[in-house]
Design a protein around this motif. Sequence first.
Motif, PDB file in Angstrom:
ATOM      1  N   ASP A 235       0.852  -1.199   0.000  1.00 34.23           N
ATOM      2  CA  ASP A 235       0.000   0.000   0.000  1.00 34.23           C
ATOM      3  C   ASP A 235       0.882   1.242   0.000  1.00 34.23           C
ATOM      4  O   ASP A 235       2.114   1.155  -0.007  1.00 34.23           O
ATOM      5  CB  ASP A 235      -0.925   0.014   1.224  1.00 34.23           C
ATOM      6  CG  ASP A 235      -0.147  -0.193   2.525  1.00 34.23           C
ATOM      7  OD1 ASP A 235       0.805   0.561   2.774  1.00 34.23           O
ATOM      8  OD2 ASP A 235      -0.488  -1.116   3.284  1.00 34.23           O
ATOM      9  N   ASP A 236       0.259   2.420  -0.018  1.00 34.86           N
ATOM     10  CA  ASP A 236       1.031   3.666  -0.041  1.00 34.86           C
ATOM     11  C   ASP A 236       0.884   4.440   1.263  1.00 34.86           C
ATOM     12  O   ASP A 236       0.935   5.658   1.284  1.00 34.86           O
ATOM     13  CB  ASP A 236       0.606   4.534  -1.232  1.00 34.86           C
ATOM     14  CG  ASP A 236      -0.861   4.940  -1.162  1.00 34.86           C
ATOM     15  OD1 ASP A 236      -1.575   4.411  -0.280  1.00 34.86           O
ATOM     16  OD2 ASP A 236      -1.287   5.781  -1.972  1.00 34.86           O
ATOM     17  N   HIS A 237       0.708   3.716   2.381  1.00 34.54           N
ATOM     18  CA  HIS A 237       0.542   4.383   3.669  1.00 34.54           C
ATOM     19  C   HIS A 237       1.741   5.244   4.037  1.00 34.54           C
ATOM     20  O   HIS A 237       1.609   6.246   4.752  1.00 34.54           O
ATOM     21  CB  HIS A 237       0.278   3.357   4.776  1.00 34.54           C
ATOM     22  CG  HIS A 237      -1.067   2.706   4.669  1.00 34.54           C
ATOM     23  ND1 HIS A 237      -1.483   1.707   5.525  1.00 34.54           N
ATOM     24  CD2 HIS A 237      -2.093   2.906   3.802  1.00 34.54           C
ATOM     25  CE1 HIS A 237      -2.702   1.323   5.183  1.00 34.54           C
ATOM     26  NE2 HIS A 237      -3.085   2.029   4.142  1.00 34.54           N
ATOM     27  N   LEU A 238       2.926   4.869   3.558  1.00 33.04           N
ATOM     28  CA  LEU A 238       4.126   5.648   3.880  1.00 33.04           C
ATOM     29  C   LEU A 238       4.099   7.027   3.249  1.00 33.04           C
ATOM     30  O   LEU A 238       4.871   7.903   3.626  1.00 33.04           O
ATOM     31  CB  LEU A 238       5.374   4.885   3.426  1.00 33.04           C
ATOM     32  CG  LEU A 238       5.705   3.618   4.231  1.00 33.04           C
ATOM     33  CD1 LEU A 238       6.830   2.844   3.578  1.00 33.04           C
ATOM     34  CD2 LEU A 238       6.076   3.971   5.657  1.00 33.04           C
ATOM     35  N   LEU A 239       3.203   7.231   2.282  1.00 32.87           N
ATOM     36  CA  LEU A 239       3.065   8.539   1.644  1.00 32.87           C
ATOM     37  C   LEU A 239       1.834   9.292   2.140  1.00 32.87           C
ATOM     38  O   LEU A 239       1.510  10.363   1.629  1.00 32.87           O
ATOM     39  CB  LEU A 239       2.981   8.374   0.115  1.00 32.87           C
ATOM     40  CG  LEU A 239       4.124   7.595  -0.545  1.00 32.87           C
ATOM     41  CD1 LEU A 239       3.893   7.511  -2.045  1.00 32.87           C
ATOM     42  CD2 LEU A 239       5.472   8.243  -0.249  1.00 32.87           C
ATOM     43  N   SER A 240       1.149   8.721   3.146  1.00 32.64           N
ATOM     44  CA  SER A 240      -0.116   9.309   3.592  1.00 32.64           C
ATOM     45  C   SER A 240       0.061  10.693   4.204  1.00 32.64           C
ATOM     46  O   SER A 240      -0.895  11.473   4.244  1.00 32.64           O
ATOM     47  CB  SER A 240      -0.798   8.379   4.601  1.00 32.64           C
ATOM     48  OG  SER A 240      -0.034   8.286   5.800  1.00 32.64           O
ATOM     49  N   TRP A 241       1.251  11.012   4.673  1.00 30.59           N
ATOM     50  CA  TRP A 241       1.464  12.333   5.285  1.00 30.59           C
ATOM     51  C   TRP A 241       1.215  13.481   4.308  1.00 30.59           C
ATOM     52  O   TRP A 241       0.959  14.616   4.731  1.00 30.59           O
ATOM     53  CB  TRP A 241       2.885  12.430   5.849  1.00 30.59           C
ATOM     54  CG  TRP A 241       3.997  12.333   4.849  1.00 30.59           C
ATOM     55  CD1 TRP A 241       4.617  11.202   4.436  1.00 30.59           C
ATOM     56  CD2 TRP A 241       4.618  13.407   4.129  1.00 30.59           C
ATOM     57  NE1 TRP A 241       5.591  11.491   3.514  1.00 30.59           N
ATOM     58  CE2 TRP A 241       5.623  12.836   3.305  1.00 30.59           C
ATOM     59  CE3 TRP A 241       4.436  14.778   4.104  1.00 30.59           C
ATOM     60  CZ2 TRP A 241       6.441  13.608   2.468  1.00 30.59           C
ATOM     61  CZ3 TRP A 241       5.246  15.556   3.273  1.00 30.59           C
ATOM     62  CH2 TRP A 241       6.229  14.959   2.460  1.00 30.59           C
ATOM     63  N   ASP A 244      -4.939  13.306   2.832  1.00 30.79           N
ATOM     64  CA  ASP A 244      -5.961  13.696   3.804  1.00 30.79           C
ATOM     65  C   ASP A 244      -5.806  13.026   5.158  1.00 30.79           C
ATOM     66  O   ASP A 244      -6.161  13.597   6.184  1.00 30.79           O
ATOM     67  CB  ASP A 244      -7.359  13.390   3.247  1.00 30.79           C
ATOM     68  CG  ASP A 244      -7.706  14.280   2.061  1.00 30.79           C
ATOM     69  OD1 ASP A 244      -7.131  15.380   1.958  1.00 30.79           O
ATOM     70  OD2 ASP A 244      -8.546  13.866   1.238  1.00 30.79           O
ATOM     71  N   ASP A 245      -5.309  11.791   5.158  1.00 36.12           N
ATOM     72  CA  ASP A 245      -5.178  11.047   6.404  1.00 36.12           C
ATOM     73  C   ASP A 245      -3.725  10.654   6.651  1.00 36.12           C
ATOM     74  O   ASP A 245      -3.013  10.290   5.715  1.00 36.12           O
ATOM     75  CB  ASP A 245      -6.015   9.765   6.368  1.00 36.12           C
ATOM     76  CG  ASP A 245      -7.506  10.053   6.329  1.00 36.12           C
ATOM     77  OD1 ASP A 245      -7.898  11.141   6.777  1.00 36.12           O
ATOM     78  OD2 ASP A 245      -8.256   9.192   5.842  1.00 36.12           O
ATOM     79  N   LEU A 246      -3.330  10.717   7.923  1.00 33.76           N
ATOM     80  CA  LEU A 246      -2.013  10.206   8.324  1.00 33.76           C
ATOM     81  C   LEU A 246      -2.209   8.783   8.816  1.00 33.76           C
ATOM     82  O   LEU A 246      -2.934   8.553   9.791  1.00 33.76           O
ATOM     83  CB  LEU A 246      -1.411  11.071   9.424  1.00 33.76           C
ATOM     84  CG  LEU A 246      -0.112  10.539  10.054  1.00 33.76           C
ATOM     85  CD1 LEU A 246       1.003  10.491   9.020  1.00 33.76           C
ATOM     86  CD2 LEU A 246       0.296  11.379  11.253  1.00 33.76           C
ATOM     87  N   ILE A 247      -1.582   7.812   8.139  1.00 39.26           N
ATOM     88  CA  ILE A 247      -1.727   6.400   8.493  1.00 39.26           C
ATOM     89  C   ILE A 247      -0.370   5.870   8.936  1.00 39.26           C
ATOM     90  O   ILE A 247       0.609   5.915   8.187  1.00 39.26           O
ATOM     91  CB  ILE A 247      -2.246   5.579   7.296  1.00 39.26           C
ATOM     92  CG1 ILE A 247      -3.567   6.167   6.776  1.00 39.26           C
ATOM     93  CG2 ILE A 247      -2.430   4.120   7.696  1.00 39.26           C
ATOM     94  CD1 ILE A 247      -4.030   5.558   5.471  1.00 39.26           C
ATOM     95  N   LEU A 248      -0.313   5.372  10.165  1.00 39.19           N
ATOM     96  CA  LEU A 248       0.922   4.811  10.709  1.00 39.19           C
ATOM     97  C   LEU A 248       0.652   3.361  11.101  1.00 39.19           C
ATOM     98  O   LEU A 248      -0.229   3.081  11.927  1.00 39.19           O
ATOM     99  CB  LEU A 248       1.384   5.611  11.929  1.00 39.19           C
ATOM    100  CG  LEU A 248       1.692   7.101  11.674  1.00 39.19           C
ATOM    101  CD1 LEU A 248       1.981   7.810  12.998  1.00 39.19           C
ATOM    102  CD2 LEU A 248       2.869   7.248  10.725  1.00 39.19           C
ATOM    103  N   ASP A 249       1.392   2.429  10.501  1.00 45.64           N
ATOM    104  CA  ASP A 249       1.182   0.997  10.739  1.00 45.64           C
ATOM    105  C   ASP A 249       2.315   0.408  11.573  1.00 45.64           C
ATOM    106  O   ASP A 249       3.490   0.545  11.216  1.00 45.64           O
ATOM    107  CB  ASP A 249       1.113   0.233   9.405  1.00 45.64           C
ATOM    108  CG  ASP A 249      -0.184   0.495   8.665  1.00 45.64           C
ATOM    109  OD1 ASP A 249      -1.208   0.729   9.331  1.00 45.64           O
ATOM    110  OD2 ASP A 249      -0.176   0.482   7.422  1.00 45.64           O
ATOM    111  N   ASN A 250       1.964  -0.244  12.671  1.00 43.99           N
ATOM    112  CA  ASN A 250       2.925  -0.995  13.484  1.00 43.99           C
ATOM    113  C   ASN A 250       4.148  -0.141  13.849  1.00 43.99           C
ATOM    114  O   ASN A 250       5.289  -0.517  13.598  1.00 43.99           O
ATOM    115  CB  ASN A 250       3.361  -2.263  12.743  1.00 43.99           C
ATOM    116  CG  ASN A 250       4.134  -3.215  13.634  1.00 43.99           C
ATOM    117  OD1 ASN A 250       3.899  -3.285  14.840  1.00 43.99           O
ATOM    118  ND2 ASN A 250       5.080  -3.940  13.052  1.00 43.99           N
ATOM    119  N   VAL A 251       3.878   1.014  14.441  1.00 42.24           N
ATOM    120  CA  VAL A 251       4.967   1.936  14.796  1.00 42.24           C
ATOM    121  C   VAL A 251       5.043   2.094  16.314  1.00 42.24           C
ATOM    122  O   VAL A 251       4.097   1.784  17.041  1.00 42.24           O
ATOM    123  CB  VAL A 251       4.763   3.318  14.140  1.00 42.24           C
ATOM    124  CG1 VAL A 251       4.752   3.195  12.629  1.00 42.24           C
ATOM    125  CG2 VAL A 251       3.480   3.980  14.634  1.00 42.24           C
TER     126      VAL A 251
END
Length: 315
Positions: A235-241, A244-251
Amino acid sequence: MKEKEIKKLLNKFNTGKCSPGELEMLKTLMQELEQDNDIPIQTHRLKEQIWEKIENDLNGDQKLRRLNTAWLKVAAVLLVTTVAGIFFSRLLKKPDNEAVQIAYQTITAPRGEMQEIVLPDSTVVHLNAASTIKFPVAFNGKKRELFLLEGEAYFEVRHDAKRPFLVHTGRVTTQVLGTTFNIKFYKDLPDLQVFVNSGKVEIHDQAHTLGMYTPQQLLTYNKLKESFVRGNISDDHLLSWMHDDLILDNVSFREIAVYLENRYNVNFKYTGKKDTRQRYSVRFSNKLTIRQVVDILQLIDGRKYQLKGNNLTIK
């Protein structure tokens, strides 16, 4: 790349123990040879044979591993000599503009604010809050080099086959010709991360080659141990910043705190015991106020939070 590293890579190639990433690095070395016109014809022939074996290895053809590889040892000696000669002659060669002083510009995106910067070569850099880059006012040399001094940045590099683009982050250097990638380099976090969105990226530190990375691949580099892990991200969660949403997985909670401190311009203070082992997966809308974020944190973390001005105390 140092001569010792070249020899080590070729020795692993001779014994059939190269990883896919190391085979990609060997391909990069071969491409360096393509650019040199003074290579003896014998080396060119050996190079073609080695190139064929690399492609077969990358494609999973194991049959070549059973062949007699004595000729590879001869080829390795020639390649080490030739490649090392090319690299070291370039290092020793004085640049034409050695006497010219390079003028740099430093730009910082303050806390609570992201910035978009267009570099002299039309490369676009998206700076996350509390991030700083340093770059020349003009790219006049054979390389386009800049420094990400702190924070996080997303690069949309304009392609230029004759001038590679290098980003220096502490001990680690990321090199491309034209691609898009994200670098996270916070001094308060133990790991540096490079995520490739498109194209190919070559990464190395001061002593080692860390490999070639392709789309959806992630390098996680521990700054203290100087060790690294390669991963694949679906996925592109690392670019979520940037969205619209900030997504941080297993941090870690510290990573959540770094992002929120920079985004909302607040300071986390701990009066109780810090939780360094717990891992979190969270999602915050950019439309939330800091007080709404605090309410969410209390629910998922179980500790008490108190917000006064720009200070967020955790008990």
